[in-house]
Design a protein around this motif. Sequence first.
Motif, short mmCIF file in Angstrom:
data_model
loop_
_atom_site.label_atom_id
_atom_site.label_comp_id
_atom_site.label_asym_id
_atom_site.label_seq_id
_atom_site.Cartn_x
_atom_site.Cartn_y
_atom_site.Cartn_z
N LEU A 40 1.07 -1.39 0.47
CA LEU A 40 0.23 0.33 -0.08
C LEU A 40 0.73 0.83 -0.54
CD1 LEU A 40 -2.96 0.82 0.09
CD2 LEU A 40 -2.78 0.97 2.66
N PHE A 41 2.60 1.50 0.70
CA PHE A 41 3.03 1.97 1.19
C PHE A 41 4.15 2.60 0.40
CE2 PHE A 41 0.28 2.38 5.12
CZ PHE A 41 -0.13 3.60 4.81
N SER A 42 4.43 1.33 -0.80
CA SER A 42 5.57 1.52 -1.45
C SER A 42 5.28 1.19 -2.80
CB SER A 42 6.28 -0.01 -0.53
OG SER A 42 6.98 1.17 0.29
N TRP A 43 5.31 -0.30 -3.14
CA TRP A 43 4.90 -0.54 -4.23
C TRP A 43 4.00 -0.02 -5.23
CZ3 TRP A 43 7.94 -2.80 -6.61
CH2 TRP A 43 9.03 -3.52 -5.85
N TYR A 44 1.75 0.22 -4.75
CA TYR A 44 1.65 1.34 -4.78
C TYR A 44 1.55 2.88 -5.61
CZ TYR A 44 -2.98 3.50 -5.74
OH TYR A 44 -3.88 4.21 -6.55
N PRO A 45 1.99 3.53 -4.73
CA PRO A 45 2.89 4.63 -5.29
C PRO A 45 3.82 4.83 -6.16
CG PRO A 45 2.62 4.35 -2.39
CD PRO A 45 2.77 2.99 -3.57
N LEU A 46 4.88 3.59 -6.10
CA LEU A 46 5.75 3.47 -6.82
C LEU A 46 4.88 2.84 -8.73
CD1 LEU A 46 8.18 2.75 -8.74
CD2 LEU A 46 8.37 0.33 -7.58
N VAL A 47 3.35 2.14 -8.92
CA VAL A 47 3.51 1.77 -10.07
C VAL A 47 2.37 2.88 -10.48
CG1 VAL A 47 1.03 0.02 -10.59
CG2 VAL A 47 2.95 -0.85 -9.87
N ARG A 48 1.52 3.95 -9.34
CA ARG A 48 0.82 4.82 -9.87
C ARG A 48 1.68 6.07 -10.43
NH1 ARG A 48 -2.25 7.88 -11.79
NH2 ARG A 48 -3.58 8.84 -10.89
N SER A 49 3.42 6.13 -10.28
CA SER A 49 4.03 7.21 -10.31
C SER A 49 4.14 6.95 -11.80
CB SER A 49 4.99 7.31 -9.72
OG SER A 49 4.63 7.86 -8.29
N ILE A 50 4.28 5.63 -12.11
CA ILE A 50 4.90 4.98 -13.59
C ILE A 50 3.56 5.28 -14.65
CG2 ILE A 50 5.43 3.47 -15.07
CD1 ILE A 50 7.00 2.49 -12.72
N THR A 51 2.90 5.61 -13.85
CA THR A 51 1.06 5.33 -14.77
C THR A 51 1.08 6.87 -14.91
OG1 THR A 51 -0.06 3.59 -13.65
CG2 THR A 51 -1.63 4.55 -14.63
N SER A 282 10.68 11.42 -11.30
CA SER A 282 10.70 11.18 -10.00
C SER A 282 10.85 9.19 -11.22
CB SER A 282 9.15 10.94 -9.72
OG SER A 282 8.64 11.84 -9.08
N VAL A 283 10.45 8.66 -11.75
CA VAL A 283 10.59 7.92 -12.87
C VAL A 283 12.62 7.74 -12.83
CG1 VAL A 283 9.78 6.12 -14.89
CG2 VAL A 283 8.54 7.51 -12.76
N LEU A 284 12.34 8.86 -13.46
CA LEU A 284 13.81 9.19 -14.19
C LEU A 284 14.72 9.05 -12.61
CD1 LEU A 284 13.30 10.97 -17.00
CD2 LEU A 284 13.97 8.62 -16.94
N LEU A 285 14.50 9.33 -11.40
CA LEU A 285 14.68 9.71 -10.81
C LEU A 285 15.45 8.15 -9.72
CD1 LEU A 285 16.95 11.05 -8.63
CD2 LEU A 285 14.86 11.49 -7.76
N PHE A 286 13.71 7.42 -10.41
CA PHE A 286 13.96 6.21 -10.01
C PHE A 286 14.74 4.86 -10.35
CE2 PHE A 286 12.36 2.26 -10.57
CZ PHE A 286 12.31 1.72 -9.13
#
Length: 305
Positions: A40-51, A282-286
């Motif tokens: 909820l607090f790690s993977w979902y924000p990551l997937v949401r940011s990519i989307t 944010s994705v590029l930084l990731f």
Amino acid sequence: MSAATAVAPARLHLARGRRRLGDNLTAYTFLASGLVCFGLFSWYPLVRSITLSFQQDNLVTDPEWVGLDNYRALFADPLLGTAIRNTLEFTGLALIFGYAVPVAIAILLNELRHFRTYFRLAVYLPVMLPPIVCAMLWQFFYDPGQGLFNTLLHGAHLPTSQWVQSPRTAMLSLVLVSTWSNMGGSTLMYLAALQSTPPELYESSELDGAGLWRRIWHVTLPQLRFVMLVMLLLQITATMQVFIEPFQLTGFTNPDTITVLTLIYRYAFAVNQDFGLAAALSVLLFVVLSGFAALYLRITRERAV
């Protein structure tokens, strides 16, 4: 064999099975709660940011898919090059000061024979303060009018400085704040590694006539080699995400200190109100930080094996 004798082992086996099932359910419950929180607090924000990086979204109108337009607009923005250059400059200066100073302090504390505990507390004390409090404290120190540093310089009849207001000293001033507020944790990690060094090595070097500097060079630093490498990767990853110091001390619009994270804030909240563009950066930084994370995992895994 009587019926009662045959039933007793079956009941014992059933009781053990129920106990094992209960233990497993408890363990899986704790594991599931951890996975839910992590997702909820790690993977979902990551997937949401990519989307979100492929959408145009200002949280007011409905999101619109724009493909790679956000990335094209990002690379066309001249502020991106400025933010990357400032971030790399901050990282380089932080490695010069924030990487060497904790090692030197840890070696000094390790050589002390008295009041070692009090000095450890003094070094670690800034870590216990919230980062924003540290930034506000140093904002008072850097005040060009009645700030502590300029007051001391004026009292010593020395020229004062603009500190964070001057393009020549702004970035270095931010690095000093970051070094002071974060070096306590690194120092204690180095000190813990030194405490685990076999005392026979120091005794042998003293019997061979080695002085303090030779002991540090031939015994202390080799024992810190692995910890220093790990801390180097962690510090690079942390300094490339610097935000609080430039945001609080110089603002997110200052071209001399704008960093990647302050540029993300500028895109999302301050000027553009474009969360898709902020997500693209944010994705590029990731992606960049994932490379350092993979290197860190590989080094620590090889050390563990």
